[in-house]
Motif scaffolding. Structure first.
Motif, PDB file in Angstrom:
ATOM      1  N   GLU A  72       0.839  -1.204   0.000  1.00 57.07           N
ATOM      2  CA  GLU A  72       0.000   0.000   0.000  1.00 57.07           C
ATOM      3  C   GLU A  72       0.875   1.256   0.000  1.00 57.07           C
ATOM      4  O   GLU A  72       0.578   2.215  -0.710  1.00 57.07           O
ATOM      5  N   GLN A  73       1.946   1.254   0.774  1.00 54.70           N
ATOM      6  CA  GLN A  73       2.862   2.394   0.795  1.00 54.70           C
ATOM      7  C   GLN A  73       3.532   2.570  -0.565  1.00 54.70           C
ATOM      8  O   GLN A  73       3.689   3.693  -1.037  1.00 54.70           O
ATOM      9  N   ASP A  74       3.929   1.469  -1.189  1.00 52.74           N
ATOM     10  CA  ASP A  74       4.515   1.543  -2.533  1.00 52.74           C
ATOM     11  C   ASP A  74       3.540   2.165  -3.524  1.00 52.74           C
ATOM     12  O   ASP A  74       3.919   2.988  -4.354  1.00 52.74           O
ATOM     13  N   LYS A  75       2.267   1.770  -3.442  1.00 51.23           N
ATOM     14  CA  LYS A  75       1.246   2.333  -4.331  1.00 51.23           C
ATOM     15  C   LYS A  75       1.108   3.833  -4.118  1.00 51.23           C
ATOM     16  O   LYS A  75       0.980   4.606  -5.074  1.00 51.23           O
ATOM     17  N   LEU A  76       1.146   4.276  -2.849  1.00 51.22           N
ATOM     18  CA  LEU A  76       1.055   5.706  -2.542  1.00 51.22           C
ATOM     19  C   LEU A  76       2.262   6.461  -3.088  1.00 51.22           C
ATOM     20  O   LEU A  76       2.128   7.578  -3.594  1.00 51.22           O
ATOM     21  N   ILE A  77       3.436   5.850  -2.999  1.00 55.78           N
ATOM     22  CA  ILE A  77       4.646   6.479  -3.534  1.00 55.78           C
ATOM     23  C   ILE A  77       4.544   6.632  -5.047  1.00 55.78           C
ATOM     24  O   ILE A  77       4.844   7.690  -5.597  1.00 55.78           O
ATOM     25  N   VAL A  78       4.093   5.590  -5.724  1.00 59.31           N
ATOM     26  CA  VAL A  78       3.938   5.645  -7.183  1.00 59.31           C
ATOM     27  C   VAL A  78       2.936   6.735  -7.558  1.00 59.31           C
ATOM     28  O   VAL A  78       3.170   7.524  -8.480  1.00 59.31           O
ATOM     29  N   LEU A  79       1.836   6.806  -6.824  1.00 57.37           N
ATOM     30  CA  LEU A  79       0.816   7.821  -7.075  1.00 57.37           C
ATOM     31  C   LEU A  79       1.390   9.219  -6.850  1.00 57.37           C
ATOM     32  O   LEU A  79       1.171  10.128  -7.662  1.00 57.37           O
ATOM     33  N   ALA A  80       2.146   9.410  -5.762  1.00 58.70           N
ATOM     34  CA  ALA A  80       2.750  10.710  -5.469  1.00 58.70           C
ATOM     35  C   ALA A  80       3.764  11.091  -6.543  1.00 58.70           C
ATOM     36  O   ALA A  80       3.826  12.255  -6.959  1.00 58.70           O
ATOM     37  N   GLU A  81       4.563  10.126  -7.007  1.00 62.13           N
ATOM     38  CA  GLU A  81       5.546  10.402  -8.058  1.00 62.13           C
ATOM     39  C   GLU A  81       4.850  10.797  -9.362  1.00 62.13           C
ATOM     40  O   GLU A  81       5.299  11.710 -10.056  1.00 62.13           O
ATOM     41  N   LYS A  82       3.746  10.129  -9.672  1.00 61.72           N
ATOM     42  CA  LYS A  82       2.982  10.462 -10.880  1.00 61.72           C
ATOM     43  C   LYS A  82       2.414  11.878 -10.762  1.00 61.72           C
ATOM     44  O   LYS A  82       2.484  12.663 -11.712  1.00 61.72           O
ATOM     45  N   LEU A  83       1.869  12.199  -9.600  1.00 59.54           N
ATOM     46  CA  LEU A  83       1.330  13.536  -9.367  1.00 59.54           C
ATOM     47  C   LEU A  83       2.434  14.584  -9.479  1.00 59.54           C
ATOM     48  O   LEU A  83       2.235  15.649 -10.068  1.00 59.54           O
ATOM     49  N   MET A  84       3.617  14.290  -8.923  1.00 58.62           N
ATOM     50  CA  MET A  84       4.753  15.210  -8.993  1.00 58.62           C
ATOM     51  C   MET A  84       5.145  15.455 -10.450  1.00 58.62           C
ATOM     52  O   MET A  84       5.418  16.591 -10.843  1.00 58.62           O
ATOM     53  N   GLU A  85       5.197  14.397 -11.264  1.00 52.14           N
ATOM     54  CA  GLU A  85       5.541  14.560 -12.679  1.00 52.14           C
ATOM     55  C   GLU A  85       4.511  15.420 -13.404  1.00 52.14           C
ATOM     56  O   GLU A  85       4.864  16.263 -14.223  1.00 52.14           O
ATOM     57  N   GLU A  86       3.240  15.209 -13.098  1.00 58.51           N
ATOM     58  CA  GLU A  86       2.180  16.023 -13.707  1.00 58.51           C
ATOM     59  C   GLU A  86       2.338  17.487 -13.309  1.00 58.51           C
ATOM     60  O   GLU A  86       2.187  18.388 -14.134  1.00 58.51           O
ATOM     61  N   LYS A  87       2.661  17.737 -12.035  1.00 61.94           N
ATOM     62  CA  LYS A  87       2.848  19.112 -11.550  1.00 61.94           C
ATOM     63  C   LYS A  87       4.057  19.755 -12.214  1.00 61.94           C
ATOM     64  O   LYS A  87       4.036  20.942 -12.537  1.00 61.94           O
ATOM     65  N   LYS A  88       5.119  18.981 -12.440  1.00 59.45           N
ATOM     66  CA  LYS A  88       6.301  19.508 -13.120  1.00 59.45           C
ATOM     67  C   LYS A  88       5.959  19.914 -14.551  1.00 59.45           C
ATOM     68  O   LYS A  88       6.416  20.952 -15.038  1.00 59.45           O
ATOM     69  N   LEU A  89       5.163  19.088 -15.225  1.00 58.98           N
ATOM     70  CA  LEU A  89       4.743  19.424 -16.592  1.00 58.98           C
ATOM     71  C   LEU A  89       3.873  20.672 -16.604  1.00 58.98           C
ATOM     72  O   LEU A  89       4.008  21.524 -17.482  1.00 58.98           O
ATOM     73  N   GLN A  90       2.973  20.793 -15.628  1.00 63.21           N
ATOM     74  CA  GLN A  90       2.133  21.987 -15.520  1.00 63.21           C
ATOM     75  C   GLN A  90       2.988  23.223 -15.278  1.00 63.21           C
ATOM     76  O   GLN A  90       2.752  24.281 -15.879  1.00 63.21           O
ATOM     77  N   LEU A  91       3.973  23.109 -14.393  1.00 65.84           N
ATOM     78  CA  LEU A  91       4.867  24.230 -14.102  1.00 65.84           C
ATOM     79  C   LEU A  91       5.634  24.639 -15.351  1.00 65.84           C
ATOM     80  O   LEU A  91       5.749  25.822 -15.657  1.00 65.84           O
ATOM     81  N   LYS A  92       6.143  23.659 -16.080  1.00 64.19           N
ATOM     82  CA  LYS A  92       6.911  23.945 -17.291  1.00 64.19           C
ATOM     83  C   LYS A  92       6.048  24.693 -18.310  1.00 64.19           C
ATOM     84  O   LYS A  92       6.478  25.687 -18.891  1.00 64.19           O
ATOM     85  N   ALA A  93       4.822  24.229 -18.499  1.00 62.30           N
ATOM     86  CA  ALA A  93       3.914  24.882 -19.444  1.00 62.30           C
ATOM     87  C   ALA A  93       3.577  26.301 -18.980  1.00 62.30           C
ATOM     88  O   ALA A  93       3.581  27.246 -19.781  1.00 62.30           O
ATOM     89  N   LEU A  94       3.307  26.465 -17.688  1.00 65.52           N
ATOM     90  CA  LEU A  94       2.978  27.774 -17.152  1.00 65.52           C
ATOM     91  C   LEU A  94       4.155  28.734 -17.276  1.00 65.52           C
ATOM     92  O   LEU A  94       3.983  29.897 -17.647  1.00 65.52           O
ATOM     93  N   MET A  95       5.358  28.227 -16.995  1.00 61.90           N
ATOM     94  CA  MET A  95       6.550  29.070 -17.130  1.00 61.90           C
ATOM     95  C   MET A  95       6.722  29.539 -18.567  1.00 61.90           C
ATOM     96  O   MET A  95       7.022  30.706 -18.821  1.00 61.90           O
ATOM     97  N   GLN A  96       6.526  28.634 -19.512  1.00 56.08           N
ATOM     98  CA  GLN A  96       6.667  29.007 -20.917  1.00 56.08           C
ATOM     99  C   GLN A  96       5.670  30.087 -21.293  1.00 56.08           C
ATOM    100  O   GLN A  96       5.995  31.025 -21.998  1.00 56.08           O
ATOM    101  N   GLN A  97       4.445  29.967 -20.795  1.00 54.92           N
ATOM    102  CA  GLN A  97       3.419  30.954 -21.122  1.00 54.92           C
ATOM    103  C   GLN A  97       3.681  32.298 -20.442  1.00 54.92           C
ATOM    104  O   GLN A  97       3.573  33.351 -21.070  1.00 54.92           O
ATOM    105  N   LEU A  98       4.027  32.267 -19.153  1.00 55.77           N
ATOM    106  CA  LEU A  98       4.224  33.505 -18.403  1.00 55.77           C
ATOM    107  C   LEU A  98       5.518  34.218 -18.759  1.00 55.77           C
ATOM    108  O   LEU A  98       5.560  35.453 -18.812  1.00 55.77           O
ATOM    109  N   LEU A  99       6.586  33.492 -18.985  1.00 53.85           N
ATOM    110  CA  LEU A  99       7.884  34.115 -19.178  1.00 53.85           C
ATOM    111  C   LEU A  99       8.110  34.666 -20.583  1.00 53.85           C
ATOM    112  O   LEU A  99       9.073  35.393 -20.803  1.00 53.85           O
ATOM    113  N   ILE A 100       7.248  34.342 -21.525  1.00 54.56           N
ATOM    114  CA  ILE A 100       7.369  34.949 -22.855  1.00 54.56           C
ATOM    115  C   ILE A 100       6.228  35.928 -23.126  1.00 54.56           C
ATOM    116  O   ILE A 100       6.114  36.480 -24.202  1.00 54.56           O
ATOM    117  N   GLY A 101       5.380  36.129 -22.118  1.00 54.81           N
ATOM    118  CA  GLY A 101       4.304  37.096 -22.255  1.00 54.81           C
ATOM    119  C   GLY A 101       3.079  36.564 -22.975  1.00 54.81           C
ATOM    120  O   GLY A 101       2.144  37.313 -23.259  1.00 54.81           O
TER     121      GLY A 101
END
Length: 185
Positions: free
Chosen positions: A76-105
């Motif tokens: 169960e802990q392993d499943k939670l870790i995998v889920l958290a890692e997946k969520l972290m990767e999704e958040k990183k992709l969201q951040l990257k997209a947001l940075m691209q949009q905000l930093l070029i105007g």
């Protein structure tokens, strides 16, 4: 003996053993350290643990019911870790997209609709070549970390030569171009 490393030896557990529990047990760092004592060879990456030696290693086992409960909790802990890692990767992709949009105007915050200006980096910053400190003067602990290029500190010093809130860019080697923000001196 490491997770993710394919081994030519496969364990088939018989009797009163839970294979999931045994998998966790054999991947546990304490067991790995114990088993490493019995490996053969002189080069760390090429050391081997022979099957007959492996089979002689001693382990302490709980009852089958406790093995199953432990395996269930760890799974169960392993499943939670995998889920958290997946969520972290999704958040990183969201951040990257947001940075691209905000930093070029492309995306505006509604604070101001003023047109963005174009400037050269030389008009808003200066490049200062840092002082390289040799290994023989570096400390294993100190008030100020030393960044000689690369990603991680090379060591520590009792003196600083760069103020806080600066940006460092590695100029050579395998980490050439690595950018880091220094919040400390």
């Amino acid at each position: 003996l490491r997770r993710g490393v394919v081994s030519p030896i496969y364990g088939i557990f018989h009797g009163e053993q839970d294979s999931v529990f045994m998998g966790y047990l054999l991947h546990n760092q304490r067991f790995i350290d114990y088993a490493k004592v019995y490996t053969e060879g002189t080069v760390e990456k090429l050391k081997t643990l022979k099957a007959d030696t492996f089979l002689k290693l001693k382990i302490t086992l709980p009852s089958l019911s406790e093995q199953k409960k432990i395996a269930e909790i760890l799974s169960e802990q392993d499943k939670l870790i995998v889920l958290a890692e997946k969520l972290m990767e999704e958040k990183k992709l969201q951040l990257k997209a947001l940075m691209q949009q905000l930093l070029i105007g492309e995306e505006r915050l509604g604070i101001s609709r003023e047109k963005w200006t174009t400037k050269t980096l030389g008009s808003i910053c200066k490049i200062v070549k840092g002082e390289q400190l040799n290994k023989n003067v570096l400390l294993s602990d100190g008030d100020y970390y030393v960044l000689n290029g690369g990603v991680n500190p090379s060591g520590y010093s009792e003196k600083w030569n760069t103020v806080e809130n600066t940006i460092s860019i590695s100029e050579g080697g395998s980490t050439c171009g690595f950018v880091t923000y220094n919040s400390e001196k």
